[in-house]
Enzyme design. Structure first.
Site, PDB file in Angstrom:
ATOM      1  N   GLU A 183      37.618  32.388  37.937  1.00 44.20           N
ATOM      2  CA  GLU A 183      39.013  32.817  38.131  1.00 44.20           C
ATOM      3  C   GLU A 183      39.007  34.322  37.985  1.00 44.20           C
ATOM      4  OE1 GLU A 183      42.088  34.613  36.699  1.00 44.20           O
ATOM      5  OE2 GLU A 183      42.007  33.129  35.090  1.00 44.20           O
ATOM      6  N   CYS A 242      45.701  38.885  35.069  1.00 42.89           N
ATOM      7  CA  CYS A 242      45.055  38.547  36.338  1.00 42.89           C
ATOM      8  C   CYS A 242      46.082  38.144  37.384  1.00 42.89           C
ATOM      9  CB  CYS A 242      44.034  37.431  36.128  1.00 42.89           C
ATOM     10  SG  CYS A 242      44.717  35.944  35.361  1.00 42.89           S
TER      11      CYS A 242
END
Length: 686
Positions: free
Chosen positions: A259, A298
């Site tokens: 990720e 993120c």
């Protein structure tokens, strides 16, 4: 803490101090030394062996529900000890709101996966997935899919920005799956992860070996991975790709879930006017994503796409809202945004903004902008001003679609048509999250369907849902977190999907009777068990999977249909109009489907008080053949599955749920109805 304080790793059942020469970590707000962090002295091969040999067997001996209960108890334990974690979190530059997301948001993930474990999986050490697959004409050969715990260790390599949530959102599904974890947090914020792991170890709520912690470098950890292990990674795409290409990871085909940070976008719909609520909501969300964790998420918004004729209005609205943001020490009153993690992180953001500025105009903030900090303890080393750049022609340069400044920075870009907006979004080459602000549902559909292939998650925000929306940047335990391409191509969370990531899916073929014995679930074609005792007279523990009752017969009369129609109010023509029914697909008057279900219950229920307390539900109902006046029904009910329930303090009796396979046939032995019925049954124990 001080420079003399050394973080410790928890490995092979003990706390192991780091080395004196470990990396010096400083308070992001004050610049004062906090600790030194090093993994020198950790035997990484022993770490993995300990997890496989000690933690794995202990977890696999627990049922999935027991693992879920352990997570729930752990969540409560951590919440009772959250305040010291908040104090430590402030040193990372986080505001109280930022820390809430990291600490209590992380604990909420434990509660979510506790519920998922007990709601979506059986109370077994393994899981059965999907319906039986019939592989032969006479149903003597069939298949089921099962999920079993992998016999290795899951290694979680986390980014610096969420030292608690980043760990908890990964370990929760892994522990439910029965796989022990090795947590490797980012070195610069490992001290906060260490504090939480100390609480986890002190709680003694997880089996020994279920969790280990490495503070500092991962050393040669990846060299010792085996085929049953797996790795999850959160961080930069460059680091993730390097680790994913590790020779041992490739040689052993070790599952690697990545990720990665991505250039997430936010799109203002072409139909939105400045006076619309959606315009204000859009501005608020963009600034919120810039200030939360100082833009170090993120999922933060990096690219802002607006209709070309709205660029000036959006820029002015952003400038006005950003001017109200107070930056400084999160402990000071009114501060909304804290620092980046440290001076090195600020230098990285400055370099990226400088690179972007070669192709874009700096509208707000930037490397040379003055920054007034609130709070006497603040030093400027780790603070960076909220910054908005403008790229007037985003189709002529790749810079804003490739360069990510991991801080309170975004780039404003125009589009001329919805088709062009979709094209611009795709230039990010894969994102974790994207959002659309519009009150026009047709526009929303076009944007979402056009952009979805490039995103792991998308949301549409308008006046109807904004009040309860979790926002652009919030991954949720029940929703997929991940994304294609630049975002890493991986997938985390997503409810039960994440648990299955740590389990091996295996198809098992054999006779229905053998498959029933393996899965502990009856399936059609398996040999039934007949006894002289009505199965509804048995307690939960006494009932055997496959125990079956074949009822007496009942012939359906016209009076049955008329009485049921009067009772239910259902006077559909197929039940009452002889001529219309004759011309229908049935060719005759037929009984109500729910009359068949009701009549079947009357045939198989044991009416006297006993261990069966209540009907708990009905699943998978199918009506196969019509039932007309004069047809004769018979029911076969078989104990299909048993699910042990936890006894709550307010319950007088311990219970379990029994799933029964119900088949209703007519006088020709043809199936007319098929379904599962669930009953709540008393357990003798407890």
């Amino acid at each position: 803490m001080s420079e003399s304080r050394k973080t410790e790793s928890y490995v092979y059942g003990q706390w192991l101090p780091g080395a004196d020469e470990g990396k010096l970590i400083k308070d992001a707000i004050t610049g004062q030394p906090l600790c030194r962090t090093s993994s020198l002295g950790v035997d990484f091969a022993r770490v993995l062996d300990y997890g496989r040999r000690v933690g794995g067997p202990a977890l696999r001996a627990m049922t999935i529900h027991e693992r879920g209960n352990a997570l729930k108890a752990l969540g409560k334990y951590l919440l009772e000890r959250k305040e010291p974690l908040y104090a430590l979190s402030a040193a990372t530059g986080a505001s109280k709101a930022d820390s809430w997301v990291d600490i209590e948001g992380g604990v909420a993930t434990l509660f979510s996966y506790s519920g998922i474990a007990r709601r979506e999986f059986d109370n077994e050490t393994f899981a059965v997935e999907g319906a039986p697959e019939l592989l032969s004409a006479n149903n003597t050969f069939a298949a089921r899919h099962i999920l079993v715990s992998k016999r290795g260790v899951s290694v979680h390599i986390n980014a610096f920005n969420f030292p608690c949530w980043g760990m908890l959102e990964k370990i929760a599904p892994s522990l439910v799956a029965g796989v022990p974890v090795v947590v490797k947090p980012a070195t610069d914020s490992a001290y906060l992860t260490e504090a939480m792991v100390r609480d986890i170890i002190d709680s003694k709520l997880l089996p020994e070996g279920a969790i280990q912690l490495i503070c500092g470098s991962a050393g040669d950890l990846l060299d010792h991975l085996e085929e049953q292990d797996c790795v999850t990674f959160t961080g930069s795409a460059a680091t993730g790709q390097m680790l994913k290409a590790h020779p041992n990871v490739i040689a052993k085909s070790v599952p690697f879930n990545m990720e990665a940070d991505s250039l997430n976008c936010c799109v203002l719909g072409a139909t939105v006017d400045e006076q619309d609520e959606e315009f204000g909501l859009f501005i608020k969300e963009v600034v919120k994503e810039m200030t939360t964790k100082a833009g170090q998420k993120c999922t933060s918004i990096r690219r802002v796409f607006v209709p070309r004729d709205k660029v000036a209005a959006v820029a002015e609205a952003l400038r006005a809202r950003i001017a109200k943001v107070v930056v400084g020490d999160p402990a000071a009153d009114g501060v909304r945004m804290g620092a980046l993690l440290g001076a090195a992180q600020r230098r990285d953001v400055e370099e990226k903004v400088a690179a972007l500025a070669e192709h874009c105009e700096v509208l707000i903030g930037g490397n040379d902008a003055p920054l007034a900090l609130v709070g006497e303890r603040c030093v400027a080393d780790a603070f960076y001003p909220l910054t908005v750049l403008h790229c007037a022609e985003p189709l002529t340069t790749t810079a804003p679609h490739e360069i990510e400044a991991f801080g309170p920075v975004c780039t404003l870009m125009p589009y001329d048509t919805i088709e062009q907006a979709i094209e611009l979004v795709s230039l990010g080459k894969g994102s974790l999250a994207g959002s659309v602000f519009t009150y026009d549902n047709a526009e929303a559909a076009e944007l979402i369907l056009g952009c979805a292939a490039y995103h792991g998650r998308m949301l549409v925000i308008n006046r109807d849902c904004a009040g309860e929306s979790t926002g652009h940047g919030s991954p949720l335990p029940t929703l997929v977190h991940g994304g294609p391409g630049r975002a890493g191509g991986g997938e985390e969370l997503g409810g039960a999907r994440a648990v299955k990531h740590y389990m091996q899916r295996t198809s098992v073929q054999g006779s229905p009777t053998t498959l029933a014995a393996i899965t502990r679930q009856y399936m059609s074609g398996a040999a039934p068990i007949h006894t002289e005792i009505h199965p509804f007279r048995r307690y939960f523990e006494e009932l055997q999977i496959g125990e079956q009752l074949v009822t007496h017969r009942r012939t359906v009369t016209e009076a049955d249909i008329v009485n049921f129609g009067c009772l239910s109010g259902d006077h559909f023509y197929a039940h009452f109009d002889e001529l219309a029914a004759k011309d229908s697909l049935f060719g005759k008057r037929v009984a109500h489907g729910y009359f068949i279900v009701s009549a079947a219950a009357g045939m198989f229920v044991s009416p006297a008080p006993g261990p069966v307390l209540a009907n708990y539900g009905l699943n998978n109902l199918r009506f196969i053949e019509p039932v007309g006046i004069g047809d004769t029904l018979q029911v076969k009910i078989t104990a299909k599955q048993k699910i042990k329930k936890d006894k709550r303090p307010d319950e007088a009796q311990a219970t379990g749920v029994v799933v029964w396979d119900v088949e209703v046939v007519n006088q020709h032995d043809e199936l007319v109805a098929l379904y599962d019925i669930l009953t709540l049954v008393v357990r003798k124990e407890g």
